[in-house]
Design a protein around this motif. Structure first.
Motif, PDB file in Angstrom:
ATOM      1  N   HIS A   3       0.853  -1.178   0.000  1.00 45.91           N
ATOM      2  CA  HIS A   3       0.000   0.000   0.000  1.00 45.91           C
ATOM      3  C   HIS A   3       0.895   1.236   0.000  1.00 45.91           C
ATOM      4  O   HIS A   3       1.818   1.344   0.809  1.00 45.91           O
ATOM      5  CB  HIS A   3      -0.924   0.002   1.223  1.00 45.91           C
ATOM      6  N   VAL A   5      -8.144  -2.297   1.046  1.00 45.76           N
ATOM      7  CA  VAL A   5      -8.033  -1.809  -0.323  1.00 45.76           C
ATOM      8  C   VAL A   5      -6.941  -2.603  -1.043  1.00 45.76           C
ATOM      9  O   VAL A   5      -5.902  -2.936  -0.460  1.00 45.76           O
ATOM     10  CB  VAL A   5      -7.679  -0.298  -0.324  1.00 45.76           C
ATOM     11  N   THR A   6      -7.171  -2.909  -2.299  1.00 49.05           N
ATOM     12  CA  THR A   6      -6.186  -3.641  -3.098  1.00 49.05           C
ATOM     13  C   THR A   6      -4.860  -2.895  -3.118  1.00 49.05           C
ATOM     14  O   THR A   6      -4.825  -1.701  -3.427  1.00 49.05           O
ATOM     15  CB  THR A   6      -6.693  -3.804  -4.544  1.00 49.05           C
ATOM     16  N   TYR A  34      -8.606   1.408  -6.779  1.00 51.02           N
ATOM     17  CA  TYR A  34      -7.870   1.379  -5.519  1.00 51.02           C
ATOM     18  C   TYR A  34      -6.887   2.535  -5.368  1.00 51.02           C
ATOM     19  O   TYR A  34      -6.161   2.614  -4.380  1.00 51.02           O
ATOM     20  CB  TYR A  34      -7.139   0.040  -5.344  1.00 51.02           C
ATOM     21  N   ASN A  60      -3.539   4.954  -1.768  1.00 47.71           N
ATOM     22  CA  ASN A  60      -3.816   3.560  -2.097  1.00 47.71           C
ATOM     23  C   ASN A  60      -4.057   2.833  -0.769  1.00 47.71           C
ATOM     24  O   ASN A  60      -3.204   2.141  -0.244  1.00 47.71           O
ATOM     25  CB  ASN A  60      -2.629   2.954  -2.854  1.00 47.71           C
ATOM     26  N   GLY A  61      -5.223   3.056  -0.205  1.00 46.84           N
ATOM     27  CA  GLY A  61      -5.510   2.504   1.113  1.00 46.84           C
ATOM     28  C   GLY A  61      -4.824   3.317   2.182  1.00 46.84           C
ATOM     29  O   GLY A  61      -4.422   4.459   1.976  1.00 46.84           O
ATOM     30  N   ARG A  63     -11.561   8.872  -8.213  1.00 48.08           N
ATOM     31  CA  ARG A  63     -11.147   7.549  -8.705  1.00 48.08           C
ATOM     32  C   ARG A  63     -11.521   7.398 -10.176  1.00 48.08           C
ATOM     33  O   ARG A  63     -12.404   8.099 -10.680  1.00 48.08           O
ATOM     34  CB  ARG A  63     -11.840   6.440  -7.912  1.00 48.08           C
TER      35      ARG A  63
END
Length: 326
Positions: free
Chosen positions: A232, A302-303, A282, A294-295, A276
Motif C-alpha cells: 500500500h 483496499v487492493t 484502488y 492507495n488505502g 477515482r
C-alpha cells in the motif's frame, strides 16, 4: 528541595485553591504522569478545592499526610508572586521542564494564566470549543465536583502528550533507524522555479508524513510512503504549495493498468482527474488534501498497488518533473 518520605499506604489528595483551571489541570496531569518517583502512587490522587490552608499547615506538613498543595500555601508549587505558571513550577520541580513533548502544554498554560488567552481566536465557536472554554463550561456544569472536571480533561491532555512524544521523540528516532536500514531516502525535484524536497519512507506510522513535512522534521514538500508488510502506497504534499499531482496520478494509473493488462488509453484529463477512475479504483486522488492514496492505516482492505517500491518512487519523480514541460 523537599525530601520528605511519604506513605504509600494512604491515597494522595491534591488541594487546589479554586475550581480547576487550565493551568492547575495541566499541572495535575504532569504530577500524575511524571511524579511517581517523588510521590509514589500519585497517579491515583483525588482532587479537592480548599481556599486556603489552616494556620498550622504547610506544604511540608501536608506532604507527610500524602496531601499535595498546588497553587496555595506558599509552597514550591504555588505560583502566586512567581514569574512562572503553576504548570511551569511543577515541570521544574519534576525535572521535565525542557522535555520537548511538553513545550506546547507549557506555552498554553503560560498564555492562559498570564494573558487570559488560552484561545487567541475571537471567533465565538473557537472560544466556546477551545480547551479553555470547555473547561469553563465543565466548571459551570459541575460547580461542586472538581474531580469530574479534572477527570474529563486528563484524557485529552494524555492524547496530546502521546502525539507530541511521537512527533518529537519516536518519529525522529524511526527516521534515523530507517535511514540506516535503507528504508528512508530524500531527493529533490525541480518544480517550476522551485526545488521540492521529497522524502521516501517505508513505515506504518500514520503520523509519519506530518512529521516529515514539519519544521521539526526534514520539512519535506512531498512524502512518498509505503506500508511495512504490504505494498500500500501513498503520495502526500504540503497543501499550501498546491503541487499539481495530475501527471503523477496519470502515470501511476497507466502503470497499474499495464500490470493488469488493461488499456487505459492516453487521455491525460481522464487519467489525471481527482477522485477515482473505474479501471483502477484502488487509487484515490484526494483534492481536499492534495494526495494520492492507495488505502491506508484505516483502509487496509483496499487492493495494494502492483507497482514495485523502487519503480514507484521513479514514477512520482518523473510525474513531478514533467510539470516543467507540461
Amino acid at each position: 528541595m523537599y525530601a520528605t518520605i511519604v506513605s504509600v499506604e494512604k491515597q494522595w489528595k491534591m488541594l487546589l485553591p479554586t475550581r480547576p483551571q487550565p493551568d492547575t489541570i495541566v499541572a495535575i496531569f504532569l504530577l500524575k504522569k511524571f511524579g511517581a518517583k517523588k510521590f509514589p502512587d500519585i497517579e491515583n490522587a483525588t482532587v479537592e478545592v480548599r481556599a486556603q490552608l489552616e494556620n498550622n499547615e504547610t506544604f511540608e506538613s501536608l506532604l507527610k499526610q500524602n496531601i499535595l498543595a498546588i497553587d496555595l500555601g506558599g509552597g514550591p508549587l504555588d505560583h502566586h508572586g512567581s514569574d512562572y505558571s503553576t504548570t511551569e513550577l511543577v515541570a521544574r520541580y519534576l525535572g521535565v521542564y525542557n522535555d520537548r513533548s511538553l513545550q506546547q502544554l507549557l506555552a498554553y498554560t503560560n498564555r492562559d494564566d498570564k494573558q487570559g488567552k488560552g484561545t487567541v481566536s475571537r471567533d465565538p465557536l473557537d472560544r466556546a470549543f477551545g480547551l479553555s472554554g470547555l473547561i469553563a463550561s465543565l466548571n459551570k456544569a459541575n460547580p461542586k465536583n472538581p474531580q469530574h472536571v479534572v477527570d474529563s480533561i486528563l484524557p485529552l491532555l494524555e492524547a496530546h502528550w502521546q502525539s507530541a512524544q511521537e512527533h518529537h521523540v519516536e518519529l525522529p528516532a524511526e527516521v534515523e533507524r530507517k535511514r540506516a536500514e535503507g528504508a528512508y531516502e530524500e531527493f529533490t525535484v525541480t518544480y517550476g522555479n522551485k526545488k521540492l524536497l521529497v522524502s521516501c519512507i517505508v513505515s506504518d506510522k500514520p503520523a509519519m508524513p506530518t512529521y516529515l513535512r514539519s519544521m521539526s522534521g526534514p520539512h519535506a514538500d512531498v512524502v512518498i510512503q509505503k506500508s511495512e508488510k504490504t505494498n500500500h502506497l501513498c503520495v502526500l504534499t504540503k497543501q499550501e504549495h498546491k503541487i499539481d499531482l495530475s501527471i503523477v496520478a496519470a502515470l501511476i494509473r497507466l502503470r497499474e493498468g499495464e500490470n493488469a493488462g488493461i488499456d487505459l488509453g492516453n487521455d491525460p484529463v481522464y487519467l489525471g482527474q481527482t477522485g477515482r477512475i473505474k479501471e483502477v479504483e484502488y487509487w484515490y486522488y484526494d483534492p481536499a488534501t492534495n494526495s494520492l492514496l492507495n488505502g491506508g492505516s484505516h483502509s487496509d482492505k483496499v487492493t495494494p498497488s502492483s507497482i514495485e517500491w523502487e519503480e514507484f518512487k521513479k514514477i512520482v519523480r518523473a510525474g513531478l518533473e514533467a510539470l516543467n514541460i507540461k
